[in-house]
Design an enzyme around this catalytic site. Structure first.
Site, short mmCIF file in Angstrom:
data_model
loop_
_atom_site.label_atom_id
_atom_site.label_comp_id
_atom_site.label_asym_id
_atom_site.label_seq_id
_atom_site.Cartn_x
_atom_site.Cartn_y
_atom_site.Cartn_z
CG ASP A 58 -54.84 85.40 32.29
OD1 ASP A 58 -55.37 84.27 32.41
OD2 ASP A 58 -54.04 85.86 33.13
CE1 TYR A 163 -54.04 69.16 33.41
CE2 TYR A 163 -54.08 66.77 33.58
CZ TYR A 163 -54.32 67.93 32.86
OH TYR A 163 -54.85 67.86 31.59
#
Length: 255
Positions: A58, A163
């Site tokens: 991750d 985003y």
């Protein structure tokens, strides 16, 4: 910096831009460590042969990325980690206020920024620390960091506050990081792709994807992952590319 004989860490490497970059670098004689949260990264590494190894991790995890960097150093045959091509990230869409007048989810916003921006900072800090130990080239170069931004950093659309902000942060880190790491001979660049044929694009309805492709001035199509890989290779091999962001978008400007 030469690709041949050097070792590169690629995140988001199970598919899309990262997988294409790994294939390109192996074809050029490089060694790669493919890192992704998806178990499929193991099969992707196996398909590339002895020059590739996989690491499931991750990008927001300190421990996982330390392991990924350490694995790359281990695979380098004493030369050290030469470069990182950081492609891991997520796309998110969510309006500040929905049709019923409800506010956006703070948790969703935080998740996007955590993965796309803080995750980028995480790999940058750990990789650059490892690169400072490399023997410099004739140009004094010890390594290169290539991050993935997006044209949404500049031309964000409705619903892309999270985003766009996360990718604008990636853009904003490029120059100060390059200036700071210049004393160590480490370059920092970012690529801002436009609309590309990636698994992320599959989350968009076909009609919307076709409209995006039609909006590209030339070539009038979605970008291909190999075209991103070629740009990454150019950045690796061209030492004068530093502290900047390259729009790789066919000239599209989002509305």
């Amino acid at each position: 910096m030469d690709v041949q004989g050097n070792t590169f860490l690629i995140t988001g490497a199970a598919s899309g831009l990262g997988a294409a970059t790994a294939e390109r670098l192996v074809a050029g004689g490089g060694n790669v460590v493919l890192c992704d949260m998806q178990e499929g990264v193991k099969a992707q590494a196996e398909s590339l042969g002895a020059s590739a190894v996989a690491c499931v991790g991750d990008i927001t995890s300190d421990a996982d990325m330390q392991k990924a960097v350490a694995l790359a150093v281990e695979q380098s045959d004493g030369r050290g980690l030469a470069g990182v091509i950081h492609c891991a990230g997520v796309v998110s869409v969510g309006k500040l206020v929905d049709r019923e007048g409800n506010p956006a989810s703070l948790e969703a916003y935080s998740k996007t920024v955590n993965i796309n921006l803080i995750g980028t900072f995480n790999i940058m800090r750990l990789a650059s620390a490892a690169m400072t130990k490399n023997t410099p080239s004739d140009d004094g170069e010890r390594g290169v960091l290539i991050n993935t931004a997006s044209i949404a950093a500049f031309d964000g659309q409705v619903g892309q506050c999270a985003y766009s902000a996360s990718k604008a942060g990636v853009v904003g880190m490029s120059l100060p990081a390059a200036r700071e790491l210049s004393r160590h001979g480490i370059r920092v660049m970012a690529i801002a792709p436009g609309v590309f044929e990636t698994p992320m694009m599959s989350e968009i309805p076909d009609e919307a994807a076709q409209a995006l492709a039609a909006a590209v001035p030339f070539p009038k199509r979605l970008g291909k992952p190999v075209e991103f890989a070629k740009m990454a290779e150019q950045i690796i091999t061209n030492v004068m590319l530093n502290g900047d962001v390259v729009r790789l978008d066919g000239g599209i400007r989002m509305q």
